[in-house]
Scaffold this active site. Structure first.
Site, mmCIF file in Angstrom:
data_model
loop_
_atom_site.group_PDB
_atom_site.id
_atom_site.type_symbol
_atom_site.label_atom_id
_atom_site.label_comp_id
_atom_site.label_asym_id
_atom_site.label_seq_id
_atom_site.Cartn_x
_atom_site.Cartn_y
_atom_site.Cartn_z
ATOM 1 N N ASN A 1 70.343 60.234 -20.200
ATOM 2 C CA ASN A 1 68.929 60.377 -20.537
ATOM 3 C C ASN A 1 68.340 61.596 -19.841
ATOM 4 O O ASN A 1 68.385 61.721 -18.613
ATOM 5 C CB ASN A 1 68.137 59.143 -20.110
ATOM 6 C CG ASN A 1 66.664 59.279 -20.462
ATOM 7 O OD1 ASN A 1 66.286 59.176 -21.623
ATOM 8 N ND2 ASN A 1 65.827 59.537 -19.464
ATOM 9 N N GLU A 2 67.804 62.489 -20.644
ATOM 10 C CA GLU A 2 67.088 63.683 -20.188
ATOM 11 C C GLU A 2 67.849 64.511 -19.142
ATOM 12 O O GLU A 2 67.298 64.891 -18.109
ATOM 13 C CB GLU A 2 65.702 63.302 -19.671
ATOM 14 C CG GLU A 2 64.845 62.663 -20.749
ATOM 15 C CD GLU A 2 63.382 62.525 -20.368
ATOM 16 O OE1 GLU A 2 63.051 62.683 -19.183
ATOM 17 O OE2 GLU A 2 62.565 62.267 -21.277
ATOM 18 N N TYR B 1 51.765 64.674 -22.346
ATOM 19 C CA TYR B 1 52.017 65.642 -21.273
ATOM 20 C C TYR B 1 51.679 67.070 -21.708
ATOM 21 O O TYR B 1 51.408 67.927 -20.879
ATOM 22 C CB TYR B 1 53.474 65.568 -20.813
ATOM 23 C CG TYR B 1 53.830 64.248 -20.173
ATOM 24 C CD1 TYR B 1 53.238 63.847 -18.982
ATOM 25 C CD2 TYR B 1 54.753 63.397 -20.754
ATOM 26 C CE1 TYR B 1 53.551 62.637 -18.397
ATOM 27 C CE2 TYR B 1 55.083 62.185 -20.180
ATOM 28 C CZ TYR B 1 54.476 61.800 -18.994
ATOM 29 O OH TYR B 1 54.801 60.602 -18.419
ATOM 30 N N TRP C 1 58.345 54.757 -26.732
ATOM 31 C CA TRP C 1 58.393 54.542 -25.293
ATOM 32 C C TRP C 1 57.058 53.953 -24.874
ATOM 33 O O TRP C 1 56.054 54.630 -24.961
ATOM 34 C CB TRP C 1 58.667 55.861 -24.552
ATOM 35 C CG TRP C 1 58.979 55.632 -23.115
ATOM 36 C CD1 TRP C 1 58.155 55.822 -22.052
ATOM 37 C CD2 TRP C 1 60.212 55.144 -22.584
ATOM 38 N NE1 TRP C 1 58.785 55.489 -20.882
ATOM 39 C CE2 TRP C 1 60.056 55.061 -21.192
ATOM 40 C CE3 TRP C 1 61.430 54.744 -23.155
ATOM 41 C CZ2 TRP C 1 61.070 54.612 -20.341
ATOM 42 C CZ3 TRP C 1 62.426 54.302 -22.309
ATOM 43 C CH2 TRP C 1 62.251 54.239 -20.934
ATOM 44 N N GLU D 1 62.065 58.773 -27.544
ATOM 45 C CA GLU D 1 60.890 58.475 -26.721
ATOM 46 C C GLU D 1 59.689 59.229 -27.268
ATOM 47 O O GLU D 1 59.765 60.432 -27.515
ATOM 48 C CB GLU D 1 61.092 58.874 -25.250
ATOM 49 C CG GLU D 1 62.057 58.009 -24.474
ATOM 50 C CD GLU D 1 62.079 58.358 -22.988
ATOM 51 O OE1 GLU D 1 61.076 58.924 -22.496
ATOM 52 O OE2 GLU D 1 63.090 58.063 -22.331
ATOM 53 N N TYR E 1 56.577 64.262 -25.937
ATOM 54 C CA TYR E 1 55.276 63.703 -25.571
ATOM 55 C C TYR E 1 54.137 64.667 -25.888
ATOM 56 O O TYR E 1 53.227 64.853 -25.086
ATOM 57 C CB TYR E 1 55.277 63.321 -24.089
ATOM 58 C CG TYR E 1 56.184 62.154 -23.783
ATOM 59 C CD1 TYR E 1 55.736 60.856 -23.918
ATOM 60 C CD2 TYR E 1 57.502 62.363 -23.383
ATOM 61 C CE1 TYR E 1 56.567 59.778 -23.653
ATOM 62 C CE2 TYR E 1 58.338 61.294 -23.110
ATOM 63 C CZ TYR E 1 57.861 59.999 -23.249
ATOM 64 O OH TYR E 1 58.690 58.944 -22.984
ATOM 65 N N LYS F 1 52.986 52.888 -20.653
ATOM 66 C CA LYS F 1 53.225 53.297 -22.036
ATOM 67 C C LYS F 1 53.694 52.141 -22.921
ATOM 68 O O LYS F 1 53.968 52.349 -24.110
ATOM 69 C CB LYS F 1 54.234 54.443 -22.096
ATOM 70 C CG LYS F 1 53.706 55.757 -21.529
ATOM 71 C CD LYS F 1 54.638 56.902 -21.804
ATOM 72 C CE LYS F 1 54.109 58.191 -21.194
ATOM 73 N NZ LYS F 1 54.112 58.156 -19.729
ATOM 74 N N ASN G 1 63.221 63.170 -26.787
ATOM 75 C CA ASN G 1 62.143 62.554 -26.017
ATOM 76 C C ASN G 1 60.996 63.562 -25.991
ATOM 77 O O ASN G 1 61.111 64.618 -25.367
ATOM 78 C CB ASN G 1 62.595 62.237 -24.588
ATOM 79 C CG ASN G 1 63.642 61.145 -24.527
ATOM 80 O OD1 ASN G 1 64.053 60.612 -25.556
ATOM 81 N ND2 ASN G 1 64.067 60.802 -23.329
ATOM 82 N N ASP H 1 62.004 57.645 -13.420
ATOM 83 C CA ASP H 1 60.669 57.059 -13.356
ATOM 84 C C ASP H 1 60.689 55.568 -13.677
ATOM 85 O O ASP H 1 60.026 55.088 -14.589
ATOM 86 C CB ASP H 1 59.729 57.807 -14.309
ATOM 87 C CG ASP H 1 58.302 57.309 -14.190
ATOM 88 O OD1 ASP H 1 57.905 56.927 -13.076
ATOM 89 O OD2 ASP H 1 57.593 57.291 -15.204
#
Length: 617
Positions: free
Chosen positions: A412-413, A472, A549, A504, A468, A568, A466, A160
């Site tokens: 990452n992720e 989310y 983040w 994040e 949220y 963000k 990470n 993203d």
């Protein structure tokens, strides 16, 4: 691969500026057979995508061409002559006049092309560089290219942030002696007031016994000397490199001929410090360290990912203003100038590879169900793993001597909750530890990977989450989000016993939007969201850091959930503070000198969280 710098035995010429530019569909005949037939010119360093108003250039899939004339300095006769590209995203072919001189695959990291036998001192040559921004399942980061209904190729990628391409970092012409220092590795330590600097030198074309090293302090005064391709120097009354209080020595490495004349000379900045994970603590110089800071991006208007020293200085000023002591190079290695600056200013860096998007579950959206397994020949197979290993090797080779770099982030992720993750990551972790046994390893964990289903955390030293909750998941419901987050962290503590940090957490925020209610996208909600996270962090003594983040808003791919990019940032894309920036400043400056969670409080609540669309924030 040593960074080109000016020394008594080495010289360099900067090739930044405005180059002729064309895309392959308009270049006509192969451009390296002559001058590019184009009216366009492009800035170097800069991504090319936003320089022009033509959408065909911005969204181009395929090769683009940069071209300029270069003159070799008259005094370089008898020297090795090389071209250095600090990065070409994501692949490059380099032509000297009409001939292919070298190729490279992999963006964000440097490469050299030896052109000694193709050019002459005092003469000019035509330099053409073909650059491709294309991504496939065999590149890092991965992606895919499809042909649309209109017959045109379209790039799809699973991260993203915008897939900026081109020559986004500097280009150099540089000279080296034919008998040269090829590489230097420095490892530091201390015991009491006495420091140690261990060195290993790789040479090209000389007896290793002809190596001489000398260490000087920040004022230039000599501290210690040694001989040989490897050894250890003792530093009495050592001044340590510390977060917020950088101190750099300089190690000068020299090659000598039989008459003790210097053949080659290269200096390395050295910060004496140690890094260690012990229990649930992250230690720098034997003292617990708590990360405060950001995930960042190399991203500015017009330049894209083009390196800019003015933004470098200003971004570090804003981090210092906010009370940040660290950042992660999300989601790729940054320009080496950034790490040099961090070395000099005592900012701690988590250095990350470009392995972002190794997760088909993200494609599945809120369900987290992949269309096919991530770790398969359809996507992240043997070729992807090989590219990942090569990228990791290049990253550690480039950045191993930076005192600011305290941890490697392997990916990452990734889909660490999927079958095949352990087989994919085990050899990469083994490679990283072989290349650098001195730094801890981590990976930034996607929300789909929970303390119940993650398959690879045992390979790593630090749990980097990470998360949220409140964005989310449980959007606008911070009470529920707080319960989720507390249970998540508690679950990782119970499973691993390792240090845990948040790499994040954030909420999209449109500057200037306000509300008295918990309304998403408002500046007030971003402040309240961060405060909720901080309340939870402070309950756990096992928690070692928080990196928001994001530092600043940044460009992303087209998507209905992104309005002018990812919002963000606590700063706008042009670095104006949102309300959250002031809130972070108050918190982080209040944390100086103490470690959150020191009261040992925990609280109740534990459970698995399923389903999120948190990839890359």
């Amino acid at each position: 691969m040593l960074k080109p710098i000016s020394t008594p035995t080495r010289e360099l010429v900067n090739l930044d500026g405005v180059w002729r530019f064309a895309i392959d569909s308009r270049a006509g005949a192969e451009p390296w057979t002559g001058l590019l037939g184009t009216p366009l010119e492009a800035a170097v360093p800069a991504s090319y995508n936003d320089l022009f108003v033509d959408p065909e250039i911005r969204d181009h899939v395929g090769w683009v061409y940069y071209q300029r004339e270069v003159r070799v300095p008259r005094g370089w006769g008898g020297e090795r002559v090389l071209l250095r590209f600090d990065a070409a995203t994501h692949a490059a072919k380099v032509y000297v006049d009409d001939e292919l001189a070298g190729e490279h695959v992999g963006g964000y990291l440097p490469f050299d092309v030896d052109i000694t036998d193709r050019v002459a001192a005092g003469e000019r040559f035509r330099l053409t560089v073909a650059v491709s921004g294309d991504l496939s399942n065999e590149t890092i980061p991965p992606g895919k290219i499809e042909v649309g209904m209109n017959g045109k190729k379209k790039q799809t990628y699973f991260h993203d942030f915008y897939n900026y391409a081109g020559l986004a970092r500097s280009v150099w012409l540089h000279s080296e002696p034919k008998t040269r220092i090829a590489d230097v590795t420095v490892v530091t330590g201390f015991e009491g007031a006495t420091g140690s600097v261990d060195w290993t030198v790789v040479t090209d074309g000389v007896d290793e016994a002809r190596v001489r090293v000398s260490l000087s302090d920040a004022a230039g005064a000599p501290v210690a000397t040694g001989q040989g391709a490897s050894g250890s120097l003792t530093v009495p009354d050592v001044t340590l490199w510390q977060p917020g209080a950088a101190y750099l020595y300089e190690l000068t490495v020299e090659l000598l001929d039989e008459g003790d004349s210097v053949i080659d000379s290269y200096p390395v900045a050295v910060g004496v410090r140690t890094v260690e994970v012990r229990g649930h603590e992250f230690l720098i110089n034997g003292e617990p360290f708590y990360f405060t800071g950001f995930g960042k991006h190399e991203d500015t208007a017009v330049r894209g990912k083009g390196h800019d020293d003015a933004y470098l200085v200003h971004d570090f000023q804003l981090m210092e203003w906010s009370g940040a002591n660290s950042f992660r190079t999300s989601h790729y290695p940054y320009a080496e100038e950034v790490l040099d600056f961090a070395d000099r200013h005592g900012i701690v860096v988590v250095d990350e590879t470009a392995a972002v998007g190794l997760n088909m579950g993200v494609v599945g959206g809120m369900t987290g169900t992949p269309p096919f397994p991530t770790f398969s020949e359809q996507y992240a197979g043997a070729a992807t793993q090989a590219a990942h290993a090569e990228h990791l090797r290049a990253l550690i080779t480039r950045d191993k001597n930076h005192a600011s770099v305290v941890m490697w982030c392997i990916a990452n992720e990734p889909a660490s909750n999927e079958e095949g993750a352990l087989e994919y990551f085990t050899p990469l972790v083994e490679l990283a530890r072989e290349l650098d046994p001195t730094r801890p390893l981590t990976y930034a964990m996607v929300m789909f990977a929970t303390f119940k289903n993650d398959r690879i955390i045992e390979l790593f030293d630090v749990v980097s989450l990470n998360r949220y909750y409140g964005w989310y998941i449980a959007t606008g419901d911070l009470a529920t989000a707080e319960t989720y987050l507390h249970g998540d962290i508690q679950g990782w503590i119970d499973r691993t016993g390792k240090p845990i940090m948040m790499t994040e957490y954030g909420a999209d925020t449109q500057p200037g939007v306000h509300s008295v209610w918990d309304q998403a996208w408002t500046e007030e909600y971003q402040v309240d969201y961060l405060a909720m996270n901080h309340r939870v962090f402070d309950r756990f003594p096992q928690f070692i850091g928080e990196q928001v983040w994001n530092f600043a808003d940044f460009a992303t791919s087209n998507g209905i959930h992104r309005v002018e990019g990812n919002k963000k940032g606590v700063f706008t894309r042009d670095r104006k503070p949102k309300a959250a920036a002031w809130a972070l400043r108050a918190r982080w400056r209040g944390l100086e000198g103490r470690k959150p969670g020191s009261d040992g409080s925990t609280g109740a609540g534990s459970g698995e969280v399923t389903g999120a669309d948190g990839a890359d924030g």
